[in-house]
Scaffold this motif. Structure first.
Motif, PDB file in Angstrom:
ATOM      1  N   ARG A   1       0.843  -1.195   0.000  1.00 32.48           N
ATOM      2  CA  ARG A   1       0.000   0.000   0.000  1.00 32.48           C
ATOM      3  C   ARG A   1       0.878   1.244   0.000  1.00 32.48           C
ATOM      4  O   ARG A   1       2.030   1.207   0.422  1.00 32.48           O
ATOM      5  CB  ARG A   1      -0.928   0.010   1.208  1.00 32.48           C
ATOM      6  CG  ARG A   1      -0.214   0.215   2.529  1.00 32.48           C
ATOM      7  CD  ARG A   1      -1.178   0.187   3.705  1.00 32.48           C
ATOM      8  NE  ARG A   1      -0.483   0.250   4.957  1.00 32.48           N
ATOM      9  CZ  ARG A   1       0.178  -0.752   5.527  1.00 32.48           C
ATOM     10  NH1 ARG A   1       0.241  -1.923   4.939  1.00 32.48           N
ATOM     11  NH2 ARG A   1       0.790  -0.596   6.692  1.00 32.48           N
ATOM     12  N   TRP A   2       0.295   2.332  -0.461  1.00 32.17           N
ATOM     13  CA  TRP A   2       0.976   3.619  -0.404  1.00 32.17           C
ATOM     14  C   TRP A   2       0.757   4.222   0.974  1.00 32.17           C
ATOM     15  O   TRP A   2      -0.365   4.270   1.472  1.00 32.17           O
ATOM     16  CB  TRP A   2       0.437   4.567  -1.474  1.00 32.17           C
ATOM     17  CG  TRP A   2       0.925   4.208  -2.835  1.00 32.17           C
ATOM     18  CD1 TRP A   2       0.228   3.535  -3.800  1.00 32.17           C
ATOM     19  CD2 TRP A   2       2.209   4.477  -3.368  1.00 32.17           C
ATOM     20  NE1 TRP A   2       1.010   3.366  -4.900  1.00 32.17           N
ATOM     21  CE2 TRP A   2       2.236   3.946  -4.673  1.00 32.17           C
ATOM     22  CE3 TRP A   2       3.353   5.102  -2.885  1.00 32.17           C
ATOM     23  CZ2 TRP A   2       3.356   4.026  -5.491  1.00 32.17           C
ATOM     24  CZ3 TRP A   2       4.465   5.192  -3.706  1.00 32.17           C
ATOM     25  CH2 TRP A   2       4.467   4.656  -4.988  1.00 32.17           C
ATOM     26  N   GLN A   3       1.842   4.651   1.597  1.00 36.37           N
ATOM     27  CA  GLN A   3       1.765   5.275   2.923  1.00 36.37           C
ATOM     28  C   GLN A   3       2.862   6.329   3.008  1.00 36.37           C
ATOM     29  O   GLN A   3       4.037   6.025   2.814  1.00 36.37           O
ATOM     30  CB  GLN A   3       1.953   4.219   4.007  1.00 36.37           C
ATOM     31  CG  GLN A   3       1.789   4.739   5.410  1.00 36.37           C
ATOM     32  CD  GLN A   3       1.836   3.608   6.432  1.00 36.37           C
ATOM     33  OE1 GLN A   3       1.460   2.464   6.149  1.00 36.37           O
ATOM     34  NE2 GLN A   3       2.307   3.916   7.611  1.00 36.37           N
ATOM     35  N   ASP A   4       2.468   7.550   3.286  1.00 36.63           N
ATOM     36  CA  ASP A   4       3.409   8.669   3.415  1.00 36.63           C
ATOM     37  C   ASP A   4       4.315   8.792   2.192  1.00 36.63           C
ATOM     38  O   ASP A   4       5.523   9.012   2.307  1.00 36.63           O
ATOM     39  CB  ASP A   4       4.252   8.528   4.693  1.00 36.63           C
ATOM     40  CG  ASP A   4       3.397   8.502   5.948  1.00 36.63           C
ATOM     41  OD1 ASP A   4       2.374   9.218   5.986  1.00 36.63           O
ATOM     42  OD2 ASP A   4       3.733   7.753   6.890  1.00 36.63           O
TER      43      ASP A   4
ATOM     44  N   GLU B   1      -8.420  -0.039   6.941  1.00 38.02           N
ATOM     45  CA  GLU B   1      -9.262  -0.346   5.793  1.00 38.02           C
ATOM     46  C   GLU B   1     -10.364  -1.290   6.268  1.00 38.02           C
ATOM     47  O   GLU B   1     -10.090  -2.364   6.803  1.00 38.02           O
ATOM     48  CB  GLU B   1      -8.450  -1.034   4.699  1.00 38.02           C
ATOM     49  CG  GLU B   1      -9.303  -1.516   3.550  1.00 38.02           C
ATOM     50  CD  GLU B   1      -8.546  -2.395   2.580  1.00 38.02           C
ATOM     51  OE1 GLU B   1      -8.893  -2.364   1.393  1.00 38.02           O
ATOM     52  OE2 GLU B   1      -7.628  -3.110   3.008  1.00 38.02           O
TER      53      GLU B   1
ATOM     54  N   GLU C   1      -4.596   0.374  14.166  1.00 35.56           N
ATOM     55  CA  GLU C   1      -4.291   1.420  13.176  1.00 35.56           C
ATOM     56  C   GLU C   1      -5.272   2.583  13.328  1.00 35.56           C
ATOM     57  O   GLU C   1      -6.450   2.360  13.603  1.00 35.56           O
ATOM     58  CB  GLU C   1      -4.386   0.860  11.754  1.00 35.56           C
ATOM     59  CG  GLU C   1      -3.395  -0.241  11.455  1.00 35.56           C
ATOM     60  CD  GLU C   1      -1.962   0.244  11.440  1.00 35.56           C
ATOM     61  OE1 GLU C   1      -1.712   1.391  10.999  1.00 35.56           O
ATOM     62  OE2 GLU C   1      -1.085  -0.521  11.879  1.00 35.56           O
TER      63      GLU C   1
END
Length: 106
Positions: A43-46, A83, A79
């Motif tokens: 996943r994309w994070q920061d 999701e 978290e």
């Protein structure tokens, strides 16, 4: 619109996923739950692509219980923005959906 959903979320720790599976089912927010894993997630994070090992939690419930189940999952998830998605169950065997109805009570 369907009356039933399969709801999913993921945890980095198996014991967290198992605890939430048990407690959501015991509370009758879900008729059944499965902990699947470990699975590899990207996943994309920061601004970066992050790769982690997670445990997928799948729960079956009715649409009218989704908001309450979502609040329950968010409250117990480590978290800050987990999701949580619901996918319609279309179709399903009438005997299974009757069983689901009997176990998810308001």
């Amino acid at each position: 619109m369907t009356e039933y959903l399969q709801v999913s979320t993921a945890f980095t720790a198996r014991q967290d996923a198992a605890y939430v599976a048990r407690s959501a089912t015991h509370s009758r927010l879900a008729a059944a739950a499965q902990v699947i894993g470990p699975v590899l997630s990207m996943r994309w994070q920061d601004g970066a692509l992050v790769e982690t090992e997670e445990w997928q939690l799948m729960l079956r419930t009715r649409v009218d219980r989704f908001d309450e189940l979502t609040a329950y999952l968010v409250e117990r998830h480590p978290e800050p923005n987990p999701e949580i998605v619901g996918v319609p169950i279309v179709p399903g065997t009438r005997s299974y959906l009757n069983w689901l109805d009997q176990r998810v009570t308001l």
